[in-house]
Design a protein around this motif. Sequence first.
Motif, PDB file in Angstrom:
ATOM      1  N   LYS A  51       0.814  -1.228   0.000  1.00  0.00           N
ATOM      2  CA  LYS A  51       0.000   0.000   0.000  1.00  0.00           C
ATOM      3  C   LYS A  51       0.843   1.273   0.000  1.00  0.00           C
ATOM      4  CE  LYS A  51      -3.429   0.888   2.777  1.00  0.00           C
ATOM      5  NZ  LYS A  51      -4.762   1.240   2.336  1.00  0.00           N
ATOM      6  N   ARG A  53       2.070   2.286   2.829  1.00  0.00           N
ATOM      7  CA  ARG A  53       1.460   2.884   4.022  1.00  0.00           C
ATOM      8  C   ARG A  53       2.495   3.050   5.137  1.00  0.00           C
ATOM      9  NH1 ARG A  53      -4.300   1.424   6.283  1.00  0.00           N
ATOM     10  NH2 ARG A  53      -4.097   1.565   8.523  1.00  0.00           N
ATOM     11  N   SER A 138      -7.992  -0.887   3.894  1.00  0.00           N
ATOM     12  CA  SER A 138      -8.648  -0.733   2.601  1.00  0.00           C
ATOM     13  C   SER A 138      -7.612  -0.999   1.502  1.00  0.00           C
ATOM     14  CB  SER A 138      -9.231   0.673   2.481  1.00  0.00           C
ATOM     15  OG  SER A 138      -8.264   1.648   2.834  1.00  0.00           O
ATOM     16  N   ASN A 140      -6.369   0.102  -1.220  1.00  0.00           N
ATOM     17  CA  ASN A 140      -5.943   1.178  -2.117  1.00  0.00           C
ATOM     18  C   ASN A 140      -4.494   1.528  -1.830  1.00  0.00           C
ATOM     19  OD1 ASN A 140      -7.636   2.173   0.353  1.00  0.00           O
ATOM     20  ND2 ASN A 140      -6.069   3.735   0.011  1.00  0.00           N
ATOM     21  N   SER A 146     -10.692   4.857  -1.150  1.00  0.00           N
ATOM     22  CA  SER A 146     -10.813   3.408  -0.947  1.00  0.00           C
ATOM     23  C   SER A 146     -11.571   2.778  -2.105  1.00  0.00           C
ATOM     24  CB  SER A 146     -11.556   3.131   0.360  1.00  0.00           C
ATOM     25  OG  SER A 146     -10.927   3.795   1.427  1.00  0.00           O
ATOM     26  N   GLU A 175     -15.878   3.145   4.904  1.00  0.00           N
ATOM     27  CA  GLU A 175     -15.319   2.204   5.869  1.00  0.00           C
ATOM     28  C   GLU A 175     -16.121   2.154   7.169  1.00  0.00           C
ATOM     29  OE1 GLU A 175     -13.913   4.803   4.671  1.00  0.00           O
ATOM     30  OE2 GLU A 175     -12.024   4.343   3.664  1.00  0.00           O
ATOM     31  N   HIS A 230      -5.701  11.595   2.941  1.00  0.00           N
ATOM     32  CA  HIS A 230      -6.608  10.479   2.761  1.00  0.00           C
ATOM     33  C   HIS A 230      -7.580  10.698   1.630  1.00  0.00           C
ATOM     34  CE1 HIS A 230      -6.304   7.771   6.289  1.00  0.00           C
ATOM     35  NE2 HIS A 230      -7.041   7.022   5.505  1.00  0.00           N
TER      36      HIS A 230
HETATM   37 MG    MG Z   1      -7.970   3.152   4.400  1.00  0.00          MG
END
Ligand code: MG
Length: 342
Positions: A51, A53, A138, A140, A146, A175, A230
């Motif tokens: 991701k 992330r 999620s 993405n 998402s 979500e 986000h």
């Molecule tokens: Mg998310």
Amino acid sequence: MSEDNPDIAGLRKAGEIIRNGGLVAFPTETVYGLGGNALDPGASKKIYAAKGRPSDNPLIVHIADMEDLYTVARDVPPEAEKLAARYWPGPLTMIFEKTDIVPYETTGGLETVAVRFPVNKIAQGMIRYGGGFVAAPSANISGRPSPTVAERVIEDLGDRIDMIIDGGHTDIGLESTIVDFTGDEPVILRPGFLNRKMLEDVLGTVETDPGITDDNACIRPKAPGMKYKHYAPRAEVTIVEGDADRVREKISSLVHRSILEGRKTGVICTKESRDSYREGDIKVIGTLDDDLTIARNLFEYLREFDDDGCDCVYTESFRTPRLGDAIMNRLIKSAGHKVIQV
Ligand code: MG
Ligand code: TXA
């Protein structure tokens, strides 16, 4: 595959991939998740890498059996059990103290764990075949809207993961609601399909984390994910809020000027306001009478503006009684807090 008639062989294969430390994207009732074995630190690391992330942003552990909650969570209070009895399986995530079995790689270094029992049958099947504990953010690329359809998972992560289960468009489109049970009072960390009223029906009073409503507050948001950029499409999003007629006039004039300046410009409106707009790439996101339609389309439409090559998007605001908090929480973030009051 469809929820009513899941492909058991496909679910078994997905489960095997999870048990062997691989990654599978799968549909839930909220958005698509990117799943890996929550009890395997290596799988969680792979999720963060796929991701892009930040690794201090913890993952939600998905279960498919109420009893499994106690394997990953300690000190579960009776209020949380009441909430679970009413809303699990469903779009509810609860935060507890973690047990030793949950690696810090999954919780982003925290002593607490987020747990959700999804209602989607494909998700449940995959979790069960995968060993019972699936960490899933999620599906993405970090920072993007998402995914609510499998095509968007393929677009973001297609070449980085082992399998994608296509279960069609997700039902809710936003979500899960996150409620923290690690303090003295339950606190909403992220609004979702279960709104404050639905939580209060069971819990009496519920607090809201100040980090939700004001990202610029000097309070560190309790859900670490809330502090990052986000849900943002490439197009610059601006929300116009206020009296309905003035909003339509303001958006029309902003769109007119933006087009004159040579920018490809999008508009998000509702069935009720559609006829007020003449110019731009106009998308009807749903109807105010049924805000589920708005929630369901929001992330997909933000991505469609990117497909259309829009540079900027002007949107109405949707403060509807039922899902308004959840919709606006996502929309304000996707707009990077650019809100014009009229
Ligand atoms: Mg998310
Ligand atoms: O509906 C959903 O919840 C979807 C589907 C796939 O289940 N999942 C999802 O995951 O939205 P993700 O990673 O995109 O968002 C999880 C949020 C993040 O904001 C994260 O910071 C917060 O949950 N979170 C996770 N564990 C936490 C913890 N122990 N304490 C506080 N916040 C936590």
